[in-house]
Design a protein around this motif. Structure first.
Motif, PDB file in Angstrom:
ATOM      1  N   GLU A  72      22.130  12.153 -37.390  1.00 35.95           N
ATOM      2  CA  GLU A  72      22.643  13.418 -37.917  1.00 35.95           C
ATOM      3  C   GLU A  72      22.010  13.722 -39.277  1.00 35.95           C
ATOM      4  O   GLU A  72      21.632  14.877 -39.570  1.00 35.95           O
ATOM      5  CB  GLU A  72      24.168  13.335 -38.052  1.00 35.95           C
ATOM      6  CG  GLU A  72      24.913  13.330 -36.723  1.00 35.95           C
ATOM      7  CD  GLU A  72      24.741  14.653 -35.998  1.00 35.95           C
ATOM      8  OE1 GLU A  72      24.581  15.693 -36.651  1.00 35.95           O
ATOM      9  OE2 GLU A  72      24.752  14.623 -34.741  1.00 35.95           O
ATOM     10  N   MET A  73      21.915  12.685 -40.097  1.00 37.05           N
ATOM     11  CA  MET A  73      21.310  12.870 -41.419  1.00 37.05           C
ATOM     12  C   MET A  73      19.842  13.260 -41.278  1.00 37.05           C
ATOM     13  O   MET A  73      19.324  14.062 -42.057  1.00 37.05           O
ATOM     14  CB  MET A  73      21.432  11.587 -42.245  1.00 37.05           C
ATOM     15  CG  MET A  73      22.891  11.276 -42.656  1.00 37.05           C
ATOM     16  SD  MET A  73      23.032   9.701 -43.493  1.00 37.05           S
ATOM     17  CE  MET A  73      22.084  10.045 -44.967  1.00 37.05           C
ATOM     18  N   VAL A 126      18.508  15.093 -44.856  1.00 37.35           N
ATOM     19  CA  VAL A 126      18.962  14.351 -46.033  1.00 37.35           C
ATOM     20  C   VAL A 126      18.763  12.838 -45.857  1.00 37.35           C
ATOM     21  O   VAL A 126      18.981  12.078 -46.803  1.00 37.35           O
ATOM     22  CB  VAL A 126      20.459  14.647 -46.318  1.00 37.35           C
ATOM     23  CG1 VAL A 126      20.653  16.100 -46.707  1.00 37.35           C
ATOM     24  CG2 VAL A 126      21.311  14.293 -45.115  1.00 37.35           C
ATOM     25  N   GLY A 127      18.422  12.420 -44.619  1.00 32.57           N
ATOM     26  CA  GLY A 127      18.246  10.987 -44.351  1.00 32.57           C
ATOM     27  C   GLY A 127      16.778  10.564 -44.426  1.00 32.57           C
ATOM     28  O   GLY A 127      15.869  11.396 -44.385  1.00 32.57           O
ATOM     29  N   LEU A 153      16.594   5.215 -40.469  1.00 29.34           N
ATOM     30  CA  LEU A 153      16.854   5.476 -39.055  1.00 29.34           C
ATOM     31  C   LEU A 153      16.199   4.418 -38.167  1.00 29.34           C
ATOM     32  O   LEU A 153      16.796   3.910 -37.206  1.00 29.34           O
ATOM     33  CB  LEU A 153      16.343   6.872 -38.679  1.00 29.34           C
ATOM     34  CG  LEU A 153      16.496   7.267 -37.213  1.00 29.34           C
ATOM     35  CD1 LEU A 153      17.972   7.255 -36.806  1.00 29.34           C
ATOM     36  CD2 LEU A 153      15.879   8.634 -36.965  1.00 29.34           C
ATOM     37  N   LEU A 154      14.978   4.072 -38.513  1.00 31.32           N
ATOM     38  CA  LEU A 154      14.259   3.072 -37.694  1.00 31.32           C
ATOM     39  C   LEU A 154      14.914   1.702 -37.796  1.00 31.32           C
ATOM     40  O   LEU A 154      15.015   0.971 -36.801  1.00 31.32           O
ATOM     41  CB  LEU A 154      12.794   2.996 -38.138  1.00 31.32           C
ATOM     42  CG  LEU A 154      11.943   4.245 -37.868  1.00 31.32           C
ATOM     43  CD1 LEU A 154      10.560   4.079 -38.464  1.00 31.32           C
ATOM     44  CD2 LEU A 154      11.867   4.527 -36.384  1.00 31.32           C
ATOM     45  N   GLN A 155      15.339   1.344 -39.024  1.00 31.70           N
ATOM     46  CA  GLN A 155      16.002   0.045 -39.175  1.00 31.70           C
ATOM     47  C   GLN A 155      17.310  -0.005 -38.410  1.00 31.70           C
ATOM     48  O   GLN A 155      17.657  -1.015 -37.787  1.00 31.70           O
ATOM     49  CB  GLN A 155      16.248  -0.233 -40.664  1.00 31.70           C
ATOM     50  CG  GLN A 155      14.977  -0.515 -41.440  1.00 31.70           C
ATOM     51  CD  GLN A 155      15.250  -0.715 -42.935  1.00 31.70           C
ATOM     52  OE1 GLN A 155      16.371  -0.442 -43.414  1.00 31.70           O
ATOM     53  NE2 GLN A 155      14.235  -1.187 -43.662  1.00 31.70           N
ATOM     54  N   THR A 156      18.054   1.081 -38.426  1.00 26.57           N
ATOM     55  CA  THR A 156      19.336   1.147 -37.704  1.00 26.57           C
ATOM     56  C   THR A 156      19.106   1.057 -36.187  1.00 26.57           C
ATOM     57  O   THR A 156      19.855   0.382 -35.459  1.00 26.57           O
ATOM     58  CB  THR A 156      20.065   2.457 -38.048  1.00 26.57           C
ATOM     59  OG1 THR A 156      20.247   2.533 -39.466  1.00 26.57           O
ATOM     60  CG2 THR A 156      21.428   2.505 -37.375  1.00 26.57           C
ATOM     61  N   GLN A 157      18.056   1.773 -35.708  1.00 25.14           N
ATOM     62  CA  GLN A 157      17.737   1.741 -34.274  1.00 25.14           C
ATOM     63  C   GLN A 157      17.365   0.319 -33.830  1.00 25.14           C
ATOM     64  O   GLN A 157      17.775  -0.162 -32.769  1.00 25.14           O
ATOM     65  CB  GLN A 157      16.575   2.703 -33.995  1.00 25.14           C
ATOM     66  CG  GLN A 157      16.139   2.765 -32.528  1.00 25.14           C
ATOM     67  CD  GLN A 157      17.199   3.395 -31.649  1.00 25.14           C
ATOM     68  OE1 GLN A 157      17.758   4.450 -32.024  1.00 25.14           O
ATOM     69  NE2 GLN A 157      17.507   2.780 -30.523  1.00 25.14           N
TER      70      GLN A 157
END
Length: 752
Positions: A490-491, A496-497, A502-506
């Protein structure tokens, strides 16, 4: 000093002269002593040094270089190389004259007086007649010039000085042997013909005289020896010439002296003492009493004509060969065809035809029998566990039913085994319940839309263990990673993200998801493996127990021994309080409703027997009862001394009258008024290879047929193979037809 040497020299010279003159006497004396002192075996050699008595001495003889490689015997005991070996072994040998001491007339002149036993001996001058120059002055010159002083024989006959003479002497011996040799009907030496006696096969094979291609002796194989047929014909022609002066009647006896041709000669035979009272025929013409008479008659008839006054010329009978029939390796008799040139010849020579018929035959073979237990209904009942006998419920002679308790044993080993099985059973049942709950849990967690809180709520009642908590923790961790991944997405959309976050979270979500799936599979596989292992352990324990778990008595250590089938107690080998080991026989039981009888049957009667034939056993102690049964088994070996074969029969013993080791007579019912194919005895002829009859193919055409005989009646034979009911067979005159085929087979043998 010189004078002191003269005396010893003189003494030495005298001793030398004495030894020279006394040497022959010493040899003779030593040989006599050795002959007395040496203990000889049955073969004529020293008892402890005989190769025939003790073949294990072979290494000793070979080590001492005392071995004849040509004949595989010790050189000192090879009588093929040295005919005097036995004389030398027992010390009976004159070394000076190279003859046995007991036969040396030069050392023992008194032996010459015993020489009249020899044909070649001059009694007057005590010397060989062939060497006596006094009686034969003409020999003086020839003996001086024809004498080998070294070997003491004629120089013209000394094979040691003239080795070339050895071959000539052997050839002359063979010629002499052949001149005196008699040939059989096939043209080979009597007693050495494979066609006359197939049992000689082993003898020929051992000597290396065997043709594997045609399965006959190599020396008697016509296809492999191109000149053999001519040689056989020559031998038989010589025999025929020698016997041509003598004429035989149609029965094979001298014309004018045959009882079958002229029964009035009976008085003549009886007066001369030539009469067989048992068979009411002349003794010299009695086939049952003279085993070799049939062969001699066959030989005579091969060189005798068949009623020549009826067969006007050689063309009146024709022997032909039917090439359309399958060939046999040896006997070709069934290929022959006999054809008369004129139809009336058959009636003139007395040939009569009758159809083969069937008749009811009753044949019984009687032999000795001995009762024994039925081995298929006899057993030793043993304990499977070590323990102490608590109770024995049966006694000798008692009849028991299948499953009846024979004894009770207290076995701590069995108690421990049953306790372990009960524990394993409970553990297995509990594990089955857990495995069922795990399958339900896995089915619930594989749903994609369930949350950890929902899963926890639904799995409250499932008893699983550590696997449940591990999976719920991993599911909660997966949900948290999923939420974080959604927030970062979403960010990213709103700008704003950071892309890196995002890649680390994925990546973290993917790792947790993979671990969650792996944990699900591991939980499933581990549960399945554990349940299989427990099942195997339980089954193994039950197998060791030897009984189903539901049959365990209230006292785990109590072991009940039961009867395996309805039977009678033959022996009880235990008592109360005895400690018994695993496998120890406690009872011998047997079903006595049927017993076995061992029959002793002569080998000649064995071909008439077969499994299932009815038997009737009767013993002298129970005279009024016949025990019926049937043959179960024909023995596979012949007793080497009494030449009988053991046959087993099973007989009924419902009244329990028979006892083991009872003796009696057994009647084997081979034929019970059965209709079998029979022919008159006059129709059967022995051709030298097999029994034959003659079948009429046409009015003037006949064919020999091989048959296998069975039961012998008063005037008929049973034919087991070779004939069918209704076939026209020659009943009178078959002997004459056999004579014709024998004449045609002179020199041919059975290999053609």
């Amino acid at each position: 000093m010189k004078k002191s040497l003269i005396i010893p020299l003189v003494v030495a010279a005298v001793c030398a002269v004495a030894i020279f003159f006394l040497k022959p006497y010493y040899w003779s004396l030593s040989s006599t002593k050795s002959k007395v002192n040496i203990e000889l075996c049955s073969h004529g050699y020293a008892k402890n040094n005989c190769y025939q008595c003790n073949p294990t001495l072979v290494d000793k003889f070979k080590t001492d270089l005392d071995w004849c490689n040509e004949h595989s015997l010790p050189e000192s005991q090879c009588e093929l190389c040295d005919p005097y070996a036995k004389f030398k072994a027992k010390g009976d040998w004159c070394k000076k004259h190279s003859v046995p001491e007991s036969q040396c007339v030069k050392c023992n002149p008194e032996l010459a007086q015993n020489q009249p036993k020899f044909v070649d001996w001059c009694k007057e001058h005590n010397i060989a007649e062939s060497q006596c120059t006094i009686c034969n002055p003409n020999l003086t010159i020839s003996l001086k010039s024809d004498w080998c002083q070294e070997h003491n024989v004629r120089n013209s006959k000394c094979v040691l000085c003239n080795p070339s003479l050895r071959k000539k002497l052997k050839q002359s011996n063979i010629t002499v042997q052949n001149s005196a040799r008699k040939w059989c009907e096939h043209g080979f030496e009597q007693g050495n013909c494979y066609q006359c006696d197939p049992k000689l096969a082993d003898k020929f094979k051992k000597s290396g005289d065997w043709c594997g291609g045609h399965d006959v002796p190599e020396s008697q194989c016509f296809p492999c020896n191109s000149g053999l047929q001519e040689e056989v014909n020559k031998r038989l022609a010589e025999d025929t010439a020698q016997n041509s002066a003598r004429k035989w009647c149609e029965h094979g006896f001298e014309k004018g002296n045959c009882y079958q041709c002229d029964s009035k000669l009976a008085e003549k035979f009886k007066k001369s003492g030539d009469w067989c009272g048992g068979h009411d025929v002349p003794e010299s013409q009695c086939f049952p009493c003279n085993s070799g008479l049939q062969e001699e008659v066959n030989k005579r008839l091969t060189i005798s004509a068949v009623k020549p006054e009826l067969l006007k010329s050689d063309s009146d009978t024709t022997i032909s060969f039917d090439a359309t029939l399958p060939k046999s390796a040896f006997c070709g008799t069934h290929h022959l065809r006999i054809k008369f040139s004129r139809k009336e010849i058959a009636s003139l020579i007395g040939i009569k035809i009758a159809p083969v018929r069937k008749r009811a035959v009753k044949e019984i073979l009687t032999c000795n029998g001995e009762v024994m237990y039925n081995a298929t209904n006899q057993t030793k009942v043993a304990s499977r566990y070590r323990g102490i006998i608590q109770k024995v419920n049966v006694h000798i002679g008692q009849r028991v039913k299948k499953g009846q308790i024979l004894a009770v044993i207290d076995s701590p080993d069995l108690g421990q085994l049953r306790t372990n099985i009960a524990t394993q059973k409970k553990l297995f049942d509990n594990k089955k319940k857990i495995y069922s709950n795990i399958k339900k849990m896995l089915a619930l967690l594989t749903k994609s839309n369930i949350s950890s809180s929902q899963a926890t709520e639904k799995m409250k009642t499932l008893e699983i263990g550590l696997a449940k908590s591990s999976l719920l923790e991993k599911l909660a961790e997966l949900e948290l990673a999923q939420s974080e991944l959604n927030r970062q997405k979403e960010m990213e959309k709103e700008g704003v993200g950071l892309k890196k976050n995002l890649l680390q979270t994925q990546k973290r979500f993917d790792s947790i998801y993979t671990s969650y799936v792996s944990l699900l599979e591991h939980t499933k596989v581990s549960a399945e493996i554990e349940i299989i292992e427990l099942q195997g352990e339980l089954n193994n324990a039950l197998q060791n127990l030897g009984t189903k778990i539901k049959r365990v008595s209230k006292k785990p250590s109590e072991y009940l021994i039961r009867a395996p089938f309805d039977a009678t107690i033959i022996s009880v080998k235990t008592v109360k309080g005895e400690l018994v080991e695993y496998g120890k026989p406690l009872f011998l039981i047997a079903d006595l409703s049927s017993m076995w009888v061992r029959l002793d049957v002569f080998e000649k009667d064995l071909p008439r027997l077969k499994n299932g034939q009815p038997v009737r056993f009767k013993t002298d102690s129970i005279k009024d009862v016949n025990f019926e049964g049937k043959i179960l088994w024909l023995g596979s070996e012949v007793h080497d001394k009494v030449r009988t074969v053991s046959v087993l029969a099973q007989v009924n013993n419902k009244e329990n009258l028979l006892r083991v080791n009872m003796f009696g007579k057994v009647k084997i019912l081979i034929h019970q008024n059965e209709n079998v194919v029979v022919v008159p005895k006059k129709a059967i002829q022995w051709e030298g290879c097999c029994h034959i009859v003659f079948i009429q193919l046409e009015n003037d055409l006949y064919a020999p047929r091989k048959v296998r005989l069975g039961y012998e009646g008063k005037d008929f034979y049973e034919v087991k193979a070779g004939l069918l009911a209704g076939e026209p067979v020659v009943t009178e005159g078959s002997f004459l037809l056999k004579t014709e085929i024998l004449k045609s087979s002179i020199g041919a043998g059975c290999t053609d």
